[in-house]
Design a protein around this motif. Structure first.
Motif, PDB file in Angstrom:
ATOM      1  N   LEU A 131      51.723  43.207  50.652  1.00  0.00           N
ATOM      2  CA  LEU A 131      52.204  42.033  50.079  1.00  0.00           C
ATOM      3  C   LEU A 131      51.082  41.175  49.641  1.00  0.00           C
ATOM      4  N   SER A 132      50.242  40.919  50.613  1.00  0.00           N
ATOM      5  CA  SER A 132      49.076  40.013  50.393  1.00  0.00           C
ATOM      6  C   SER A 132      48.306  40.629  49.358  1.00  0.00           C
ATOM      7  N   MET A 133      48.138  41.799  49.119  1.00  0.00           N
ATOM      8  CA  MET A 133      47.306  42.390  47.766  1.00  0.00           C
ATOM      9  C   MET A 133      48.126  42.222  46.784  1.00  0.00           C
ATOM     10  N   CYS A 134      49.312  42.008  46.668  1.00  0.00           N
ATOM     11  CA  CYS A 134      50.142  41.999  45.490  1.00  0.00           C
ATOM     12  C   CYS A 134      49.675  40.510  44.919  1.00  0.00           C
ATOM     13  N   TYR A 135      49.335  39.474  45.638  1.00  0.00           N
ATOM     14  CA  TYR A 135      48.997  38.107  44.909  1.00  0.00           C
ATOM     15  C   TYR A 135      47.376  38.284  44.457  1.00  0.00           C
ATOM     16  N   LYS A 136      46.735  39.233  44.807  1.00  0.00           N
ATOM     17  CA  LYS A 136      45.361  39.184  44.591  1.00  0.00           C
ATOM     18  C   LYS A 136      44.877  40.121  43.658  1.00  0.00           C
ATOM     19  N   SER A 137      45.505  41.286  43.616  1.00  0.00           N
ATOM     20  CA  SER A 137      45.143  42.360  42.771  1.00  0.00           C
ATOM     21  C   SER A 137      45.692  42.253  41.321  1.00  0.00           C
ATOM     22  N   PHE A 140      44.498  38.717  35.546  1.00  0.00           N
ATOM     23  CA  PHE A 140      45.107  37.299  35.380  1.00  0.00           C
ATOM     24  C   PHE A 140      46.582  37.331  35.267  1.00  0.00           C
ATOM     25  N   THR A 141      46.933  38.064  34.063  1.00  0.00           N
ATOM     26  CA  THR A 141      48.483  38.178  33.693  1.00  0.00           C
ATOM     27  C   THR A 141      49.249  38.860  34.970  1.00  0.00           C
ATOM     28  N   GLU A 142      48.745  39.785  35.368  1.00  0.00           N
ATOM     29  CA  GLU A 142      49.466  40.433  36.630  1.00  0.00           C
ATOM     30  C   GLU A 142      49.589  39.513  37.847  1.00  0.00           C
ATOM     31  N   ARG A 143      48.459  38.701  38.135  1.00  0.00           N
ATOM     32  CA  ARG A 143      48.643  37.593  39.326  1.00  0.00           C
ATOM     33  C   ARG A 143      49.434  36.549  39.157  1.00  0.00           C
ATOM     34  N   ILE A 144      49.518  36.184  37.748  1.00  0.00           N
ATOM     35  CA  ILE A 144      50.500  35.143  37.377  1.00  0.00           C
ATOM     36  C   ILE A 144      51.979  35.816  37.516  1.00  0.00           C
ATOM     37  N   LYS A 145      52.121  36.976  37.081  1.00  0.00           N
ATOM     38  CA  LYS A 145      53.749  37.380  37.029  1.00  0.00           C
ATOM     39  C   LYS A 145      53.910  37.713  38.688  1.00  0.00           C
ATOM     40  N   ALA A 146      52.883  37.995  39.437  1.00  0.00           N
ATOM     41  CA  ALA A 146      53.238  38.247  40.735  1.00  0.00           C
ATOM     42  C   ALA A 146      53.731  37.057  41.543  1.00  0.00           C
ATOM     43  N   ARG A 147      52.941  35.791  41.023  1.00  0.00           N
ATOM     44  CA  ARG A 147      53.337  34.622  41.706  1.00  0.00           C
ATOM     45  C   ARG A 147      54.797  34.001  41.223  1.00  0.00           C
TER      46      ARG A 147
END
Length: 320
Positions: A131-137, A140-147
């Motif tokens: 779960l923690s790596m989902c927000y960091k890995s 930029f687009t994937e991190r915005i989508k994760a958030r």
């Protein structure tokens, strides 16, 4: 008159023959006042002050003796202030135990909640890391989508892991004893993690069988072995009843927070086992405080009897 083997007392001061003005200048400029030497000064007085005799190193026998004589309550293992700590007594040793049984039960209840949460988080460390790596890995687009989605899939996996691990730990009696046994609690924690992954493996195989159009694998109890299941009487349930592995049912009148129809079969079995352990733990707590409750009941009965003899049945019962 002078002597051949020594100087007279007049020659003891070498500055006596100097000019008075020069002597005054020397006394003024000297960092320390000059003191004439006398014939009676001994050799050890002329030893420089910065030269100190070497300290004697303690012998091995003396060091071992000081190490063994250190009191257990001392804060200094090297033996400092050992003479002050040798007669030390804690407040509990002086006044005796001050915790009442009721306070002991309340404190144990609070401590158990903490150890259960910590053990559940330890067993779900892998899901928490995912779960923690989902927000960091990712980029930029994937991190915005994760958030934006709050890592819904990973968050669900971690939340379910934590909830189920907590239930398994409760059902197995983790931290239920008043005396903490590290080896026993570690075995319970490992067994709870083993049962959780066994449940998750069964759910994965059921999902694969449904996707391939095959029959799901046979349902087995998580808490009972094959021998225990064979020794139990046949309690086959009809198709309209909810299946609970292990053959046990919830006590009459008990309603779980989540309806049984919304649970998987293993979750229903886990709910039954957790309830059984909760009832057993409540019985242990009641036995711990039963002497206090009995004493309070006897004191109340005596007060009621006394007040009844004074004011009558109605007022005496109310005052008691």
């Amino acid at each position: 008159m002078g002597w051949f083997w020594g100087n007279s007392s007049d020659d003891a001061d070498p500055t006596k023959k100097l000019d008075p003005s020069l002597r005054g200048y020397l006394e003024q400029e000297s960092p320390s006042k000059y003191t004439p030497t006398t014939a009676g000064v001994q050799a050890q007085d002329r030893t420089p002050s910065h030269e100190k005799p070497a300290e004697e190193s303690p012998s091995p026998d003396r060091a071992a003796e000081s190490a063994t004589s250190v009191p257990s309550a001392s804060l200094y293992p090297d033996g400092r202030y050992a003479h002050l700590w040798k007669d030390y007594k804690s407040l509990e040793q002086i006044e005796g135990p001050t915790t009442s049984p009721a306070e002991k039960v309340v404190e144990k209840f609070k401590q158990r909640k903490g150890v259960l949460n910590r053990a559940a988080l330890e067993n779900c460390a892998e899901e928490q890391e995912v779960l923690s790596m989902c927000y960091k890995s990712g980029d930029f687009t994937e991190r915005i989508k994760a958030r934006m989605t709050l890592c819904q899939k990973q968050n669900y996996q971690f939340s379910r892991c934590y909830t189920m691990q907590l239930k398994f730990l409760q059902a197995l009696g983790y931290g239920a004893s008043f005396e903490w046994d590290t080896d026993k609690e570690e075995r319970i924690q490992m067994h709870a993690d083993k049962l959780y992954h066994r449940m998750m493996d069964y759910e994965r195989r059921v999902a694969e069988a449904e996707a391939d159009g095959r029959e799901p694998p046979p349902l087995k109890s998580l808490f009972k072995s094959e021998a225990e299941m064979a020794a139990m009487p046949d309690t086959s349930q009809s198709s309209d009843e909810l299946v609970i592995p292990g053959g046990e049912q919830l006590p009459a009148g008990y309603k779980p927070r989540k309806p049984l129809k919304n649970m998987t079969p293993h979750e229903r079995e886990l709910e039954v086992q957790a309830l059984k352990q909760q009832m057993a733990q409540r019985h242990v707590y009641l036995e711990e405080v039963s002497p206090v409750l009995r004493a309070e009941h006897e004191a109340k009965a005596k007060r009621r009897e006394k007040f009844t003899s004074w004011f009558g049945e109605t007022i005496g019962s109310w005052l008691a």
